[in-house]
Structure formats: structure tokens, C-alpha cells
Design an enzyme around this catalytic site. Structure first.
Site, PDB file in Angstrom:
ATOM      1  N   GLY A 136       0.795  -1.220   0.000  1.00  0.00           N
ATOM      2  CA  GLY A 136       0.000   0.000   0.000  1.00  0.00           C
ATOM      3  C   GLY A 136       0.822   1.261   0.000  1.00  0.00           C
ATOM      4  O   GLY A 136       0.612   2.164  -0.824  1.00  0.00           O
ATOM      5  N   ASP A 157      10.785  -7.149  -1.147  1.00  0.00           N
ATOM      6  CA  ASP A 157       9.481  -7.754  -0.872  1.00  0.00           C
ATOM      7  C   ASP A 157       9.583  -9.230  -1.227  1.00  0.00           C
ATOM      8  O   ASP A 157      10.501  -9.634  -1.946  1.00  0.00           O
ATOM      9  CB  ASP A 157       8.380  -7.076  -1.696  1.00  0.00           C
ATOM     10  CG  ASP A 157       6.997  -7.202  -1.054  1.00  0.00           C
ATOM     11  OD1 ASP A 157       6.619  -8.342  -0.705  1.00  0.00           O
ATOM     12  OD2 ASP A 157       6.298  -6.182  -0.890  1.00  0.00           O
ATOM     13  N   ASN A 165      -5.283  -6.993  -2.743  1.00  0.00           N
ATOM     14  CA  ASN A 165      -4.300  -5.905  -2.729  1.00  0.00           C
ATOM     15  C   ASN A 165      -4.736  -4.716  -3.593  1.00  0.00           C
ATOM     16  O   ASN A 165      -4.350  -3.572  -3.347  1.00  0.00           O
ATOM     17  CB  ASN A 165      -2.943  -6.386  -3.259  1.00  0.00           C
ATOM     18  CG  ASN A 165      -2.339  -7.512  -2.461  1.00  0.00           C
ATOM     19  OD1 ASN A 165      -1.622  -8.344  -2.999  1.00  0.00           O
ATOM     20  ND2 ASN A 165      -2.616  -7.573  -1.158  1.00  0.00           N
ATOM     21  N   LEU A 166      -5.506  -4.990  -4.624  1.00  0.00           N
ATOM     22  CA  LEU A 166      -5.743  -3.995  -5.673  1.00  0.00           C
ATOM     23  C   LEU A 166      -6.631  -2.846  -5.231  1.00  0.00           C
ATOM     24  O   LEU A 166      -6.735  -1.842  -5.937  1.00  0.00           O
ATOM     25  CB  LEU A 166      -6.338  -4.681  -6.908  1.00  0.00           C
ATOM     26  CG  LEU A 166      -5.483  -5.824  -7.488  1.00  0.00           C
ATOM     27  CD1 LEU A 166      -6.118  -6.378  -8.750  1.00  0.00           C
ATOM     28  CD2 LEU A 166      -4.063  -5.342  -7.782  1.00  0.00           C
ATOM     29  N   GLN A 167      -7.251  -2.950  -4.075  1.00  0.00           N
ATOM     30  CA  GLN A 167      -8.061  -1.854  -3.545  1.00  0.00           C
ATOM     31  C   GLN A 167      -7.193  -0.659  -3.158  1.00  0.00           C
ATOM     32  O   GLN A 167      -7.662   0.462  -3.068  1.00  0.00           O
ATOM     33  CB  GLN A 167      -8.865  -2.387  -2.351  1.00  0.00           C
ATOM     34  CG  GLN A 167      -9.442  -1.367  -1.403  1.00  0.00           C
ATOM     35  CD  GLN A 167      -8.701  -1.311  -0.086  1.00  0.00           C
ATOM     36  OE1 GLN A 167      -7.593  -1.843   0.042  1.00  0.00           O
ATOM     37  NE2 GLN A 167      -9.289  -0.673   0.892  1.00  0.00           N
ATOM     38  N   ARG A 168      -5.889  -0.889  -2.990  1.00  0.00           N
ATOM     39  CA  ARG A 168      -5.016   0.197  -2.531  1.00  0.00           C
ATOM     40  C   ARG A 168      -3.613   0.157  -3.143  1.00  0.00           C
ATOM     41  O   ARG A 168      -2.936   1.176  -3.207  1.00  0.00           O
ATOM     42  CB  ARG A 168      -4.877   0.162  -1.005  1.00  0.00           C
ATOM     43  CG  ARG A 168      -4.208  -1.101  -0.494  1.00  0.00           C
ATOM     44  CD  ARG A 168      -4.512  -1.412   0.941  1.00  0.00           C
ATOM     45  NE  ARG A 168      -3.876  -2.668   1.351  1.00  0.00           N
ATOM     46  CZ  ARG A 168      -4.365  -3.869   1.062  1.00  0.00           C
ATOM     47  NH1 ARG A 168      -5.468  -3.981   0.369  1.00  0.00           N
ATOM     48  NH2 ARG A 168      -3.743  -4.960   1.465  1.00  0.00           N
ATOM     49  N   LYS A 181       5.173  -9.589  -6.576  1.00  0.00           N
ATOM     50  CA  LYS A 181       4.987  -8.145  -6.479  1.00  0.00           C
ATOM     51  C   LYS A 181       6.184  -7.389  -7.057  1.00  0.00           C
ATOM     52  O   LYS A 181       6.028  -6.310  -7.629  1.00  0.00           O
ATOM     53  CB  LYS A 181       4.760  -7.726  -5.026  1.00  0.00           C
ATOM     54  CG  LYS A 181       3.371  -8.038  -4.510  1.00  0.00           C
ATOM     55  CD  LYS A 181       3.152  -7.444  -3.127  1.00  0.00           C
ATOM     56  CE  LYS A 181       1.724  -7.703  -2.660  1.00  0.00           C
ATOM     57  NZ  LYS A 181       1.486  -7.133  -1.313  1.00  0.00           N
ATOM     58  N   ASN A 226       4.236  -4.438   9.810  1.00  0.00           N
ATOM     59  CA  ASN A 226       4.279  -5.153  11.086  1.00  0.00           C
ATOM     60  C   ASN A 226       5.384  -4.568  11.954  1.00  0.00           C
ATOM     61  O   ASN A 226       6.348  -3.980  11.454  1.00  0.00           O
ATOM     62  CB  ASN A 226       4.492  -6.651  10.876  1.00  0.00           C
ATOM     63  CG  ASN A 226       5.835  -6.968  10.245  1.00  0.00           C
ATOM     64  OD1 ASN A 226       6.848  -7.070  10.941  1.00  0.00           O
ATOM     65  ND2 ASN A 226       5.875  -7.105   8.928  1.00  0.00           N
ATOM     66  N   CYS A 283      -3.808  -4.297   9.201  1.00  0.00           N
ATOM     67  CA  CYS A 283      -4.794  -3.855   8.225  1.00  0.00           C
ATOM     68  C   CYS A 283      -5.603  -5.012   7.656  1.00  0.00           C
ATOM     69  O   CYS A 283      -6.739  -4.826   7.226  1.00  0.00           O
ATOM     70  CB  CYS A 283      -4.108  -3.089   7.090  1.00  0.00           C
ATOM     71  SG  CYS A 283      -3.456  -1.485   7.612  1.00  0.00           S
ATOM     72  N   CYS A 430     -12.763 -15.807  14.455  1.00  0.00           N
ATOM     73  CA  CYS A 430     -12.813 -14.433  13.924  1.00  0.00           C
ATOM     74  C   CYS A 430     -12.510 -14.525  12.437  1.00  0.00           C
ATOM     75  O   CYS A 430     -12.891 -15.504  11.784  1.00  0.00           O
ATOM     76  CB  CYS A 430     -11.837 -13.524  14.664  1.00  0.00           C
ATOM     77  SG  CYS A 430     -10.099 -14.006  14.508  1.00  0.00           S
TER      78      CYS A 430
END
Length: 471
Positions: A136, A157, A165-168, A181, A226, A283, A430
């Protein structure tokens, strides 16, 4: 004894723009070694791989050439001045790449700015920035550094592009899903600007490789997600003398600063210790507004360019807080801590440490029982009696749920656990297993028979019921 080393203009870019540097030494070689320990890239420019002074550089002690004396063994005394002087008449100790005609056209909007001009653009072309992460924050950061003309961009990376991932992560695209990546990012950056070089480091950043990697770059830009890696980046920057353009994001909020400049604080001065594991969700569990990393990552790029150009006021000693919902910025002062174990007056961190242990990721203070989603499915099929407790948020429950589950969000559990039958068996889940593990610890301390579901509802969707959406 105090010796002053003076650097010519061409070398100051490798020493934080400093003209004079004081060291305590008895010989020229000792003085240079102390200089190199602070500014490793000067060693690469001035010394051969065999450890000899390169032929195109002269070193003077006061007004006398050290080569005419005892070379690197030439003794120095308190108050002496060592001058590093280019040996090639009319040239430079470091050959800087010039701007081509095509680059002059590309960077025209920079060239007409007096604060940048041709000289500033050349500085960017000859500079290097390492982006830690191609996610991001790394996406807008690397894109704008490339567009601006930073000549050498490194990216470290080890992940692959996922649809979520593509939302941001705007450096990647739909056809890149499932690919590295680094491959995706390099392709995009070179398509944007073919006049730069992109160096990829496909590996997990660790205590064993961070220092040597950081030595190869002028500036480090922290785009990690992190705490263990964030402290590693900080310590490696302090140990190598590299500035750290820091950014972090969470839901609708962002933080921004520059750590590691001379007399400025480091990340440990701001946060001496990490939060306990599980206290601050990442996130992946808490979510993040897709546009937010674009704001913070772009600001990181601005800080990196300011450092390269030597203009403006770096964000050292200041922490900027951004609230997207309020559309507000707030700036707080951050002071260097003299007792900081990394950058303080008597640092105790002499090399990278075990950051997973430091962040408590290797500790299991309370052993909790755990079952797989396959075990859960078997229990449901056998119609065993238990309460399936979901500790996610209501909006998550609306997206995806396991039929028959009871919702009590983790944050509400301390005030609502009394609603649960203390004689019942509780199986808790969860999204991914982190929040439910904390819930199980809490419930067992209260005397409940509680068990965690490893992998959470994501694992349920992947292995048991694909009709349950993943988010």
C-alpha cells in the site's frame, strides 16, 4: 584526539551534505575508517576492494600529501585537518550521470523551478532510495520517486499480488494477480520511466541481511506492515547512518516522519517498545481506506526528494498525524532520547537483534487449545453441543458468517461475557484467528471452556464452504 576531515562538494552527497566531519584518530587510515563507519558509501567511492586508496583521490594532512609521507599510516595529531581532494584536474572525484536531451524534456517542470533546476534533477538521477515493501505505501512511494527521476530505486518484498491488494496497491493490476509483487512493480515503474533503474530484492528482510542491503542506498523508505520489521528497519538505518522516511497507516489514520537524521530521533525514541501481540490489529483484520496509503506514501516520497535535494525542512523531530475522516493534519514534536538503545548517547544495540522475540511474537504466555476448520465441520456434522462464538465486528458479520454462530465483538466481550452459559463449550472464531485467540485467553481466565478456530472464517471459506465470501 580531534581530527577534522573536509570533504569536497562532489563527495558531500555521500555524507549527509556535510562539509566537515570530526573524528578521533591517530593515523590517516584510522580517521578514514571512522569516516567510512559513519558513511559507508564513501568507502565504496574512495577505496578499492583491496582496501587501498583509489588512484583518482589524494589525501592531504594539512598542506602535505599523505602519499609523500606514510600513506594511510601517516600520523595525525590533535587539531590536524585531513583534506580529501580529487586527483583529476578539472574533474570530479565521483562521476555523476548527466541529463540527456530526452530527460531534459521529461523533467521540464522540475527544471524551471529554481529550487530544483538542472542541478537538482541531476541529484535525483544520481540518488538511490530503497522502498521496504511493494504494498500500500510502497506503491505510490515508488511510482512518484520513479516519475520524479530518482535514478536508482530498490524494492525489497517477497509476496505475490493478491486480488485483495488492488483496492489500494496501485502499482499492481488485475493481470498481475498471482505473480511476484517485485516483477509487477518493476514492470510498472520502467513503463512509467525508462530512464531509471529498478533493483529488486525478493526476500524477507531479516536481521541477517538488512544492514548490508541498506548500505547500498542513500535513503530508506519504510512501508512495512508489522512491528517486528519496523523496528528492524529503524535499527538498521541507525547502524548504517541512513535516513528513514517513515509512514504507517491504519483504517482512516496515518503517521509520517523522518528518523535517523543527525541529532534527530529514531523510531525507538518515539516508541521504545512495541505493543503486546494482538493488541493492535493489522490492516488485514482492521481494514484500511484504499486511498489512505496514497496520501501517506506520496508524502513519504516528498520527504525523500527533499532529503535528496537538500531543500526545505525535513520532518525530523516531528510526527505528522493524518485523519482522513476529519481531513485534518496534526504535527507533534518528537525528541531524541539520550537513553535510546539504538541512537542514544550509550547505545546498546550494536547489531540487529531478534525482532520477533522483541515484539513478543515467539512468546506463548498462555497456551490455548485450538482446532482446525475441518475439526469444526466434523463437530457440526455430528451435531455436538457447543456455542460457536464469532468475535468479529457487526459489519464483518454481515459480509460473511457461519450459520448458527453467536456474535459478540471482541471489544464488547469484557462487558458481555456474562451472557454466555458458563457450563457450555465455546468454540471461538474471527476472520483469521488472531482476535479469537485473544478472546479464548480472556474467556479461559474467566473460567470458560473455550477453544480457538485456527485460520478463522477465511480458512472455513477456503477449505470447507467456498460460498462464504472472503474479504
Amino acid at each position: 584526539m580531534s581530527i577534522e576531515i573536509r570533504l569536497p562538494t562532489a563527495l558531500r552527497a555521500f555524507a549527509d551534505k556535510q562539509e566537515k566531519i570530526s573524528v578521533d584518530a591517530k593515523t590517516v587510515g584510522d580517521a578514514l575508517e571512522q569516516l567510512f563507519s559513519k558513511h559507508e558509501r564513501l568507502r565504496q567511492q574512495l577505496m578499492s576492494p583491496e582496501g587501498k586508496l583509489r588512484s583518482f583521490v589524494n589525501v592531504y594532512v594539512n598542506d602535505d600529501d599523505a602519499r609523500d609521507q606514510q600513506g594511510l599510516s601517516t600520523p595525525v595529531k590533535d587539531g590536524d585537518t585531513i583534506l580529501i581532494v580529487p586527483a583529476i584536474a578539472g574533474g570530479s572525484a565521483v562521476a555523476e550521470a548527466e541529463l540527456t536531451k530526452a530527460e531534459l524534456a521529461r523533467y521540464h517542470r522540475h527544471l524551471i523551478m529554481p529550487e530544483i533546476g538542472a542541478e537538482g534533477q541531476k541529484k535525483m538521477k544520481n540518488a538511490s532510495v530503497l522502498c521496504v515493501g511493494a504494498g500500500g505505501l510502497g506503491s505510490p512511494l515508488a511510482l512518484y520517486l520513479a516519475a520524479a527521476g530518482v535514478g536508482r530505486i530498490g524494492i525489497v518484498d517477497f509476496d505475490v499480488v493478491d486480488e485483495s491488494n488492488l483496492q489500494r496497491q496501485i502499482i499492481h493490476d488485475t493481470p498481475s494477480i498471482g505473480t511476484s509483487k517485485l516483477v509487477s512493480a518493476k514492470k510498472r515503474l520502467l513503463a512509467l520511466n525508462p530512464f531509471i533503474s529498478v533493483e529488486t530484492h525478493e526476500m524477507r528482510l531479516t536481521s541477517a541481511n538488512a544492514v548490508e542491503l541498506f548500505k547500498q542506498y542513500d535513503i530508506i523508505a519504510d512501508g512495512t506492515d508489522n512491528f517486528a520489521t519496523r523496528y528492524l528497519v529503524n535499527d538498521a538505518c541507525v547502524l548504517t547512518g541512513k535516513p528513514n522516511a517513515y509512514g504507517s497507516i491504519f483504517r482512516f489514520e496515518g503517521q509520517l516522519s523522518v528518523f535517523g537524521l543527525k541529532d534527530g530521533p529514531c523510531y525507538r525514541c518515539l516508541y521504545p517498545e512495541p505493543p503486546p501481540p494482538g493488541l493492535v490489529p493489522n490492516c488485514a483484520e482492521a481494514g484500511v481506506l484504499g486511498v489512505l496509503p496514497g496520501v501517506i506514501g506520496t508524502m513519504q516520497a516528498i520527504e525523500a526528494l527533499k532529503l535528496i535535494l537538500g531543500i526545505g525542512r525535513p520532518l525530523s523531530g516531528r510526527l505528522m498525524l493524518y485523519d482522513a475522516l476529519e481531513q485534518s493534519w496534526r504535527t507533534l514534536k518528537v525528541k531524541r532520547n539520550p537513553a535510546c538503545p539504538a541512537c542514544g548517547e550509550n547505545p546498546t544495540i550494536k547489531a540487529p537483534i531478534d525482532y520477533e522475540a522483541f515484539c513478543g511474537l515467539k512468546e506463548k504466555p498462555v497456551s490455548i487449545p485450538e482446532i482446525t476448520v475441518q475439526d469444526l465441520k466434523a463437530k457440526l456434522d455430528k451435531k455436538e453441543k457447543f456455542i460457536l462464538l464469532d468475535v468479529r465486528e457487526p459489519h464483518e458479520y454481515e459480509i460473511a458468517k457461519i450459520e448458527g454462530s453467536t456474535l459478540i465483538p471482541l471489544g464488547k466481550l469484557p462487558e458481555r461475557f456474562g451472557e454466555l452459559d458458563k457450563g457450555a463449550v465455546l468454540i471461538v472464531h474471527c476472520k483469521m484467528g488472531g482476535r479469537s485467540a485473544n478472546a479464548v485467553r480472556f474467556l479461559r481466565e474467566k473460567g470458560y471452556d473455550a477453544t480457538n478456530v485456527a485460520g478463522g472464517i477465511n480458512a472455513w471459506s477456503e477449505s470447507i464452504d467456498p460460498s462464504v465470501p472472503q474479504y
